[in-house]
Design an enzyme around this catalytic site. Structure first.
Site, PDB file in Angstrom:
ATOM      1  N   ASP A 190      -8.808   5.401  -1.871  1.00 26.69           N
ATOM      2  CA  ASP A 190      -7.860   4.342  -1.547  1.00 26.69           C
ATOM      3  C   ASP A 190      -7.432   3.649  -2.835  1.00 26.69           C
ATOM      4  OD1 ASP A 190      -6.335   2.340  -0.482  1.00 26.69           O
ATOM      5  OD2 ASP A 190      -7.776   1.772   1.062  1.00 26.69           O
TER       6      ASP A 190
ATOM      7  N   CYS B 239       0.811  -1.222   0.000  1.00 30.45           N
ATOM      8  CA  CYS B 239       0.000   0.000   0.000  1.00 30.45           C
ATOM      9  C   CYS B 239       0.840   1.267   0.000  1.00 30.45           C
ATOM     10  CB  CYS B 239      -0.963  -0.013   1.186  1.00 30.45           C
ATOM     11  SG  CYS B 239      -0.148  -0.145   2.797  1.00 30.45           S
TER      12      CYS B 239
ATOM     13  N   HIS C 258      -2.140   0.559   7.187  1.00 37.56           N
ATOM     14  CA  HIS C 258      -2.500   0.824   5.798  1.00 37.56           C
ATOM     15  C   HIS C 258      -2.185   2.281   5.466  1.00 37.56           C
ATOM     16  CE1 HIS C 258      -4.453  -0.020   2.051  1.00 37.56           C
ATOM     17  NE2 HIS C 258      -5.432   0.848   2.232  1.00 37.56           N
TER      18      HIS C 258
END
Length: 688
Positions: free
Chosen positions: A499, A439, A483
């Protein structure tokens, strides 16, 4: 005729050989095992040389005990002590402080076993052992450490009881039984002090910050230097929702917001851990709608000032009395000192919110220079791609974002824990070369592309997702759930969460399909036999550990005062706690006094009267051995310088006392009460 197998002598077991050792050897070996057990949890925190030297000293001492060899001379011990002091100084550059102090305590405990010659030396080892046992809590107050130290406590108490039984060879089992009863007798006092003793700030040390190179939350984000990410399954926090939890796709727990980028590192607007940002006010244009989500967070120690909340918690958090926090302009909650112990707080969040609506065409005009900043000389191919997007979309931010997400969905990009090491141009390598990363890589490359296209964007770090513990109903968020996502500014809508990882791996968001580290051999075998057994065992253990955290480690001042309210105190205070403690101590003292009186009354009254006579004879200058019976005392009285009349009275009285014990049915035997009165009426000479 017996067979060879039957004729061969049976070899005694290890416990059997241990039980038949000489008393001194057996007790020494047992004490060495207890000392090793006390030191063992410290190995992870001690310098390597200290662990090796302590183990060598204990093994050496055990070898000397088994072989009956003499202990080393004083100069050996002085030399080892000097080596310990020099090595401690070389390692820690000080002899003070937590780490250096623990190292010295452990080494002194090990070296003291080399002077174990008398009971006085054993007592020093016992008290050093008790202190070393407490130092384990400087580093961890978890349930396994507490259980291990309970075993160490019982072991030290067993050795202490055994040292006070110098005659014969009492079994360790009997000493352990006495030690267990002592611990049980002290448990009510311990529990009462834990419940009612005033709660102060944590007495233990600050846990080390070991987030580097592992998944988890950090104050900065370095892109491209980690070739392989190790998932940390440790628990970051536990959540207890008042009602039904929200969908997993909405579980975004906000942490540091990263704005500045130097080509490799992302940092916050203030550049540090966020203490400077804590002085800035929260957003004045925050707008929330819909029903709030109310929940309770139990946050594990992180040595950071961040308070994790669901996006977005606009109302003040309900914190313990000794904690204060405020929201920054980036919607992050910060406390004014690092979180070094378990912290529980309540929060109220609104998943539907808007903020940052002030734009270029409004007054006061918002400065987006930090949200558009890019370093010179980095990622030329990404900058060229951004120019193409700007030209093809006319610079419309919505169109740029849609085109970028579409490229992630259809361009062959993958989410992996092994992206390899990136070079200087991290965004270029992600967009055009490797096309893989976790991520952090995805969010960083996405923000660089948007900024190059003229769209304000930044990175938000925190946690996403989690899993429900079926045993206790708490929502568990792990370090592996750390994250990174992005926020993009749109005219009329403000900052909007986007995201990009969801475009590469949709299952990572909302379905809890994050990548996991491979199971070990034992866990893999259990998973093969029963796919659900391992998960159930982990859930059960985490529920037990959570109960320990909630009931013991997180027993705060507010919970203490809540207990007093339940007991009838309208406005609990320190004075109330002091009165309760004083009352409990007085009750314990009276109970102990009553127990001592009752126990004394249970002793043989005949023996008590004989002991009283011995004491009186000792005061008169007559030597009376403790094991001497009444007839032997008669002989000593007849040879004494007491007046003749008193000698005759004592002789008759001692013989009557003997008849009462061994011939109570004989004619003329007096009662115990009569003998007590006769003894009191004797005219003893005055002592000069």
């Amino acid at each position: 005729m017996l067979s060879p197998a039957a004729a061969a002598p049976t070899r005694p077991s290890l416990l059997g050989r241990f039980a038949h050792l000489p008393r001194e050897t057996r007790d020494t070996l047992f004490l060495l095992v207890v000392v090793a057990w006390v030191i063992l949890p410290q190995v992870a925190h001690l310098p390597v040389w200290a662990s090796v030297l302590a183990a060598a000293v204990l093994v050496w001492r055990g070898w000397l005990a088994l072989n009956g060899r003499p202990l080393p001379g004083r100069w050996w011990l002085v030399g080892l002590l000097l080596v310990t002091l020099a090595a401690t100084w070389a390692t820690h550059r000080t002899l003070l402080g937590r780490d250096a102090g623990v190292t010295l305590v452990v080494m002194l405990l090990a070296l003291k076993t080399m002077e174990l010659r008398a009971r006085r030396d054993a007592l020093v080892i016992f008290f050093l052992g008790f202190f070393a046992m407490l130092t384990n809590f400087f580093y961890s107050q978890s349930l396994p450490v507490a259980a291990a130290m309970l075993v160490a406590l019982l072991g030290l108490l067993t050795a202490l009881v055994n040292a006070h039984r110098p005659v014969g060879q009492p079994s360790l089992r009997e000493s352990a039984w006495v030690a267990g009863k002592m611990a049980l007798a002290g448990a009510p006092v311990m529990i009462a002090l834990f419940v009612f003793f005033p709660r102060f700030a944590p007495l233990w040390g600050i846990p080390s910050d070991a987030l580097t190179g592992r998944s988890g939350l950090s104050s900065s984000m370095q892109v491209g230097n980690v070739a392989e990410l190790a998932l940390d399954e440790g628990i970051a926090m536990r959540i207890k929702f008042d009602g039904a939890p929200p969908p997993q796709r909405e579980l975004y727990f906000r942490g540091p917001v990263l704005t500045r980028f130097d080509g490799r590192n992302w940092t916050s607007r203030g550049g540090g851990d966020g203490f400077d940002a804590a002085l800035a006010p929260g957003p004045a244009d925050l707008q929330v709608s819909g029903e709030p989500i109310r929940y309770e967070v139990t946050l594990e120690p992180s040595n950071r000032p961040w308070l994790l909340t669901l996006d977005v918690a606009g109302a003040p958090l309900q914190l313990p009395a000794n904690r204060h926090a405020r929201m920054t302009a980036d919607m992050q909650w910060l406390t004014y000192r690092p979180i070094t112990d378990l912290l529980r707080y309540r929060a109220e969040s609104h998943p539907q919110f808007r903020y940052g609506l002030t734009g270029w065409d409004q007054r006061p005009r918002r400065d987006f220079s930090a949200d558009l900043q890019l370093p010179n000389g980095f990622n030329p191919r990404t900058l060229a791609l951004a120019d193409e997007l700007r030209q093809s979309t006319g610079g419309d931010p919505d169109a740029v974002v849609r085109a970028s997400l579409e490229r992630l969905r259809t361009g062959g990009y993958t989410y992996t824990l092994e992206p390899g090491v990136y070079g200087q141009h991290t965004a270029d390598e992600f967009w055009f070369d490797t096309k893989q990363g976790f991520c952090e890589h995805i969010s960083s490359a996405f923000v660089v592309l948007l900024r190059a296209a003229g769209v304000p964007a930044r990175i938000v770090t925190g946690f996403q997702g989690g899993e429900m513990n079926s045993v206790d109903g708490y929502w568990t968020v792990r370090n592996a759930d750390a994250h990174a996502w992005t926020e993009v500014w749109f005219e009329g809508r403000g900052w909007v969460r986007i995201d990009p990882t969801g475009s590469v791996m949709p299952g990572r968001i909302g379905q809890y399909q994050r990548l996991r580290a491979p199971d070990g051999a034992i866990a893999g075998a259990i998973g093969t036999l029963s796919p659900t057994l391992l998960a159930q065992l982990r859930a059960t253990w985490e529920a037990v550990n959570n109960r320990w955290n909630q009931s013991v480690l997180n027993y705060t001042q507010s919970r203490q005062f809540d207990l007093l309210k339940n007991l009838g105190f309208e406005s609990p205070s320190w004075q109330d706690l002091a009165r309760i403690i004083a009352g409990l101590l007085a009750a314990a003292a009276l109970g102990g006094f009553a127990w001592a009186r009752w126990e004394r009354s249970q002793h043989d009254p005949w023996l008590r009267l004989l002991a009283r006579a011995r004491r009186r004879l000792d005061e008169a200058g007559i030597d009376t051995p403790p094991q001497a019976p009444p007839r032997a005392l008669v002989q000593r009285v007849s040879q004494s310088a007491l007046p003749p009349e008193l000698r005759q009275q004592l002789t008759d009285w001692l013989l009557a006392l003997e008849r009462l014990r061994y011939a109570p049915a004989a004619a003329g035997s007096a009662s115990l009460a009569t003998l007590q009165r006769d003894f009191q009426r004797m005219a003893w000479p005055r002592q000069r």
